[in-house]
Structure formats: structure tokens, C-alpha cells
Design a protein around this motif. Structure first.
Motif, PDB file in Angstrom:
ATOM      1  N   UNK A  11     -37.669  61.749 -64.832  1.00  0.00           N
ATOM      2  CA  UNK A  11     -37.231  61.988 -63.446  1.00  0.00           C
ATOM      3  C   UNK A  11     -38.250  61.402 -62.495  1.00  0.00           C
ATOM      4  N   UNK A  12     -37.745  60.892 -61.382  1.00  0.00           N
ATOM      5  CA  UNK A  12     -38.614  60.303 -60.370  1.00  0.00           C
ATOM      6  C   UNK A  12     -38.084  60.658 -58.989  1.00  0.00           C
ATOM      7  N   UNK A  13     -38.998  60.907 -58.070  1.00  0.00           N
ATOM      8  CA  UNK A  13     -38.625  61.246 -56.702  1.00  0.00           C
ATOM      9  C   UNK A  13     -39.083  60.136 -55.768  1.00  0.00           C
ATOM     10  N   UNK A  14     -38.197  59.742 -54.846  1.00  0.00           N
ATOM     11  CA  UNK A  14     -38.520  58.731 -53.841  1.00  0.00           C
ATOM     12  C   UNK A  14     -39.035  59.438 -52.594  1.00  0.00           C
ATOM     13  N   UNK A  15     -40.129  58.919 -52.055  1.00  0.00           N
ATOM     14  CA  UNK A  15     -40.756  59.556 -50.893  1.00  0.00           C
ATOM     15  C   UNK A  15     -40.900  58.557 -49.756  1.00  0.00           C
ATOM     16  N   UNK A  16     -40.484  58.969 -48.557  1.00  0.00           N
ATOM     17  CA  UNK A  16     -40.570  58.124 -47.372  1.00  0.00           C
ATOM     18  C   UNK A  16     -39.381  57.182 -47.269  1.00  0.00           C
ATOM     19  N   UNK A  17     -39.318  56.466 -46.165  1.00  0.00           N
ATOM     20  CA  UNK A  17     -38.265  55.468 -45.972  1.00  0.00           C
ATOM     21  C   UNK A  17     -36.862  56.050 -45.960  1.00  0.00           C
ATOM     22  N   UNK A  18     -35.859  55.191 -46.078  1.00  0.00           N
ATOM     23  CA  UNK A  18     -34.476  55.628 -45.953  1.00  0.00           C
ATOM     24  C   UNK A  18     -33.967  56.472 -47.118  1.00  0.00           C
ATOM     25  N   UNK A  19     -34.627  56.425 -48.268  1.00  0.00           N
ATOM     26  CA  UNK A  19     -34.181  57.206 -49.432  1.00  0.00           C
ATOM     27  C   UNK A  19     -35.078  58.416 -49.673  1.00  0.00           C
ATOM     28  N   UNK A  20     -35.800  58.847 -48.649  1.00  0.00           N
ATOM     29  CA  UNK A  20     -36.733  59.967 -48.776  1.00  0.00           C
ATOM     30  C   UNK A  20     -36.056  61.194 -49.381  1.00  0.00           C
ATOM     31  N   UNK A  21     -36.661  61.721 -50.439  1.00  0.00           N
ATOM     32  CA  UNK A  21     -36.147  62.926 -51.069  1.00  0.00           C
ATOM     33  C   UNK A  21     -35.133  62.673 -52.174  1.00  0.00           C
ATOM     34  N   UNK A  22     -34.722  61.430 -52.370  1.00  0.00           N
ATOM     35  CA  UNK A  22     -33.750  61.123 -53.424  1.00  0.00           C
ATOM     36  C   UNK A  22     -34.424  61.203 -54.795  1.00  0.00           C
ATOM     37  N   UNK A  23     -33.645  61.627 -55.776  1.00  0.00           N
ATOM     38  CA  UNK A  23     -34.115  61.708 -57.159  1.00  0.00           C
ATOM     39  C   UNK A  23     -33.368  60.685 -57.988  1.00  0.00           C
ATOM     40  N   UNK A  24     -34.041  60.153 -59.012  1.00  0.00           N
ATOM     41  CA  UNK A  24     -33.416  59.223 -59.940  1.00  0.00           C
ATOM     42  C   UNK A  24     -34.064  59.397 -61.306  1.00  0.00           C
ATOM     43  N   UNK A  25     -33.561  58.681 -62.284  1.00  0.00           N
ATOM     44  CA  UNK A  25     -34.151  58.669 -63.619  1.00  0.00           C
ATOM     45  C   UNK A  25     -34.523  57.227 -63.945  1.00  0.00           C
ATOM     46  N   UNK A  26     -35.690  57.064 -64.563  1.00  0.00           N
ATOM     47  CA  UNK A  26     -36.170  55.728 -64.912  1.00  0.00           C
ATOM     48  C   UNK A  26     -36.622  55.704 -66.370  1.00  0.00           C
ATOM     49  N   UNK A  27     -36.668  54.505 -66.932  1.00  0.00           N
ATOM     50  CA  UNK A  27     -37.257  54.313 -68.253  1.00  0.00           C
ATOM     51  C   UNK A  27     -38.413  53.333 -68.124  1.00  0.00           C
ATOM     52  N   UNK A  28     -39.397  53.478 -68.968  1.00  0.00           N
ATOM     53  CA  UNK A  28     -40.542  52.560 -69.026  1.00  0.00           C
ATOM     54  C   UNK A  28     -41.387  52.526 -67.759  1.00  0.00           C
ATOM     55  N   UNK A  29     -41.257  53.508 -66.912  1.00  0.00           N
ATOM     56  CA  UNK A  29     -42.083  53.629 -65.694  1.00  0.00           C
ATOM     57  C   UNK A  29     -42.232  52.326 -64.913  1.00  0.00           C
ATOM     58  N   UNK A  30     -41.138  51.791 -64.383  1.00  0.00           N
ATOM     59  CA  UNK A  30     -41.248  50.536 -63.621  1.00  0.00           C
ATOM     60  C   UNK A  30     -42.192  50.704 -62.434  1.00  0.00           C
ATOM     61  N   UNK A  31     -42.901  49.647 -62.098  1.00  0.00           N
ATOM     62  CA  UNK A  31     -43.852  49.687 -60.990  1.00  0.00           C
ATOM     63  C   UNK A  31     -43.148  49.742 -59.640  1.00  0.00           C
TER      64      UNK A  31
END
Length: 76
Positions: A11-31
Motif C-alpha cells: 500500500x502507498x499513500x500519495x501526499x500533496x498535489x491534486x491526488x493528496x490523500x489517495x491510496x494505491x498499491x504498488x509492486x517493486x517500490x517504484x521511485x
């Protein structure tokens, strides 16, 4: 099957900008994650699409879930 059960997904959380507070799922920890929003062109030629692009960079200090991605306002 729940996405939490999939090996390698985090699980990953986006902080700031237009998607602030959105959650997503990622693989391999993209930069970098890319978030796009569709725009409405006045008279697009053919099948052209226009999208606003926003970049989020992973915080390398976060080592466990939830990963954190911060808005990069300096990116094109």
C-alpha cells in the motif's frame, strides 16, 4: 482474491498535489508514480487525447507499509 493477498504488493499513500490523500498499491517500490487527469481539447485531431500529468516521488526514508509518495511540483 484481495489485493493484500498478492505477493509483492504494498500500500502507498500519495501526499500533496491534486491526488493528496489517495491510496494505491504498488509492486517493486517504484521511485516515481504518475497521476494523470483527462483534459478536454477543443478540437482534437484524430484520436488525440490531452492529460494533465503529475509526478509523485517515493520517500526513501519510509521502509515499510504504507509507503509514502510526495508530490513533485517541480517536475514537468
Amino acid at each position: 482474491m484481495d489485493a493484500n493477498d498478492l505477493t509483492g504488493w504494498e500500500r502507498a499513500k500519495l501526499e500533496g498535489g491534486p491526488a493528496d490523500g489517495a491510496w494505491t498499491r504498488v509492486t517493486d517500490r517504484p521511485a516515481v508514480l504518475q497521476v494523470t487527469y483527462p483534459c478536454q481539447p477543443d478540437s482534437p485531431p484524430g484520436d488525440m487525447r490531452v492529460e494533465a500529468l503529475y509526478l509523485y516521488r517515493r520517500d526513501p526514508r519510509v521502509r515499510s507499509e504504507p509507503l509514502r509518495y510526495g508530490f513533485d511540483g517541480a517536475s514537468p
